[in-house]
Scaffold this motif. Structure first.
Motif, mmCIF file in Angstrom:
data_model
loop_
_atom_site.group_PDB
_atom_site.id
_atom_site.type_symbol
_atom_site.label_atom_id
_atom_site.label_comp_id
_atom_site.label_asym_id
_atom_site.label_seq_id
_atom_site.Cartn_x
_atom_site.Cartn_y
_atom_site.Cartn_z
ATOM 1 N N ASP A 246 0.874 -1.157 0.000
ATOM 2 C CA ASP A 246 0.000 0.000 0.000
ATOM 3 C C ASP A 246 0.919 1.217 0.000
ATOM 4 O O ASP A 246 1.334 1.695 1.038
ATOM 5 N N LEU A 251 1.201 -4.337 3.989
ATOM 6 C CA LEU A 251 -0.073 -4.350 4.696
ATOM 7 C C LEU A 251 0.066 -5.100 6.013
ATOM 8 O O LEU A 251 0.764 -6.106 6.098
ATOM 9 N N GLU A 255 -5.155 -5.324 8.055
ATOM 10 C CA GLU A 255 -5.504 -4.798 6.742
ATOM 11 C C GLU A 255 -5.745 -5.925 5.746
ATOM 12 O O GLU A 255 -6.628 -5.831 4.879
ATOM 13 N N SER A 258 -9.148 -7.323 6.467
ATOM 14 C CA SER A 258 -10.142 -6.374 6.010
ATOM 15 C C SER A 258 -10.302 -6.428 4.493
ATOM 16 O O SER A 258 -11.426 -6.365 3.971
#
Length: 327
Positions: A246, A251, A255, A258
C-alpha cells in the motif's frame, strides 16, 4: 311534526271507544259497521285470532325434489370453479423439486466437494448434472468446476422456487448460461438474480492473467421454505503473500483480513454470512477471491449453500407447512 300528526289523524281515524289504530288490523272491515263501540280488547282478540289462523295454515314440506335441486346447484358450481378458477394449491407434496443439489470438482482433488444429497460427486436418480461455474479454488491450486443437478426433461420448477443459475464475466473468462433459459438471465415467474459467488478465474484471451467472475442464482425475493435456502461466500483467510504494498508499506495482518472481507458475498435475504432459520449451511466450493494479481495474491475462501435439514424434509408434519421436498 304537528303537520304530520294532523295528516295521520285525518287518514287513519280511531274506532269509537278505542285507542288503537285498527287500520292494519285484519277484521277491521267486519267491525266497522257495528253499532256497539269497539274497545281495545276487541282489537286484541282479533289479533290473537289471526295469529292462531297463521299457525294452523299448512306449511310446505321439504321433499326429495328440493334436495335434488340443491345437489344439482352444488355440482354445477363445483364444475364451474374447477374449470374457470385456478386451484388454491396446484402443487402436491409429492411433486419433486427441479433442484437436485450441487457439487464442485477441483483440479486438486483435495478441494472437491460432494453433493449433500448423494454423498458423492453425482446427482440423485432422475437428475442430470450441468456446469454452471468455473473459477480458481485457491491460490496456486487450479480450477474448480461448479455443477448443478436438474430434474431430467424439466424446463421449469413445478414448485416455483428455483429459476436456475449462471456464471458470467466481462473480461474473457469462461462463462456458463442458465441451463433453464439458454441465456445469462432468469426464467419468467418472478425470479430475480442474486449474487451467490464472486471469484477469480483465468482469462481465455489474455494468457497468465486473472479475471473476476460472478455466479448468480435465480430465486424469489422472499423465503419460501423449500429445500434450497440460498448461498453466501466468506473470505476469512489472510492474503497468502506479504508482497502486497500500500504505497511503500507492507499491509498489516488486520488490513489483509479487512481486504479479504471486502470480497464476501452475503446471503441475499439475511444480509450476513448466515443461513436463514431452519436451514443448515454446507460447504459448496472452495473459492479464490476476485481482484487478485501477481503482485498481490488474493484470499482463499469458501462458498456455502443453505439446505433444509433432511429430518425436516422427511417430516410429514412439516411438509404441509414448509413445502419441503427432498429430490
Amino acid at each position: 311534526f304537528f303537520f304530520c300528526k294532523f295528516k295521520t289523524m285525518e287518514t287513519t281515524p280511531l274506532l269509537p271507544g278505542s285507542s288503537i289504530d285498527p287500520t292494519p288490523t285484519p277484521g277491521y272491515e267486519a267491525l266497522r259497521d257495528r253499532e256497539v263501540p269497539i274497545t281495545d280488547d276487541d282489537l286484541i282478540n282479533i289479533h290473537e285470532m289471526n295469529a292462531e289462523e297463521e299457525d294452523e295454515a299448512p306449511k310446505k314440506k321439504w321433499t326429495w325434489k328440493h334436495s335434488l335441486i340443491i345437489w344439482i346447484i352444488v355440482i354445477v358450481a363445483g364444475l364451474l370453479c374447477a374449470v374457470f378458477l385456478p386451484p388454491l394449491f396446484s402443487i402436491s407434496d409429492d411433486t419433486p423439486s427441479i433442484f437436485g443439489g450441487m457439487y464442485s470438482v477441483a483440479h486438486n482433488e483435495e478441494y472437491t466437494v460432494i453433493n449433500k444429497y448423494t454423498s458423492d460427486i453425482t446427482c440423485p436418480s432422475g437428475y442430470t448434472s450441468t456446469a454452471v461455474g468455473k473459477f480458481l479454488a485457491c491460490y496456486q491450486c487450479g480450477d474448480v468446476h461448479l455443477y448443478l443437478c436438474l430434474k431430467d426433461d424439466a424446463t421449469e420448477d413445478a414448485r416455483g422456487f428455483f429459476g436456475g443459475m449462471y456464471n458470467e464475466n466481462k473480461c474473457g473468462g469462461k462463462q456458463y448460461e442458465n441451463p433453464l433459459t439458454g441465456a445469462f438471465g432468469c426464467t419468467d415467474g418472478g425470479y430475480e438474480p442474486f449474487l451467490a459467488i464472486q471469484a477469480t478465474t483465468q482469462s481465455l484471451t489474455h494468457e497468465n492473467t486473472n479475471c473476476d467472475t460472478n455466479v448468480y442464482v435465480c430465486l424469489k425475493p422472499t423465503l419460501d421454505y423449500y429445500n434450497l435456502g440460498g448461498f453466501y461466500t466468506s473470505f476469512t483467510n489472510k492474503i497468502d503473500s506479504d508482497a502486497c504494498f500500500d504505497g511503500e508499506e507492507l499491509l498489516t495482518d488486520e488490513e489483509k483480513v479487512s481486504m479479504c472481507a471486502e470480497s464476501n458475498v452475503e446471503h441475499h435475504l439475511m444480509h450476513s454470512l448466515n443461513c436463514p432459520h431452519r436451514y443448515e449451511q454446507h460447504l459448496l466450493s472452495h473459492v479464490y477471491s476476485p481482484g487478485a494479481t501477481r503482485e498481490c495474491p488474493g484470499c482463499n475462501g469458501r462458498a456455502y449453500i443453505c439446505l433444509m435439514p433432511e429430518r425436516e424434509i422427511d417430516d410429514k408434519e412439516n411438509d404441509d407447512m414448509l413445502g419441503a421436498q427432498h429430490p
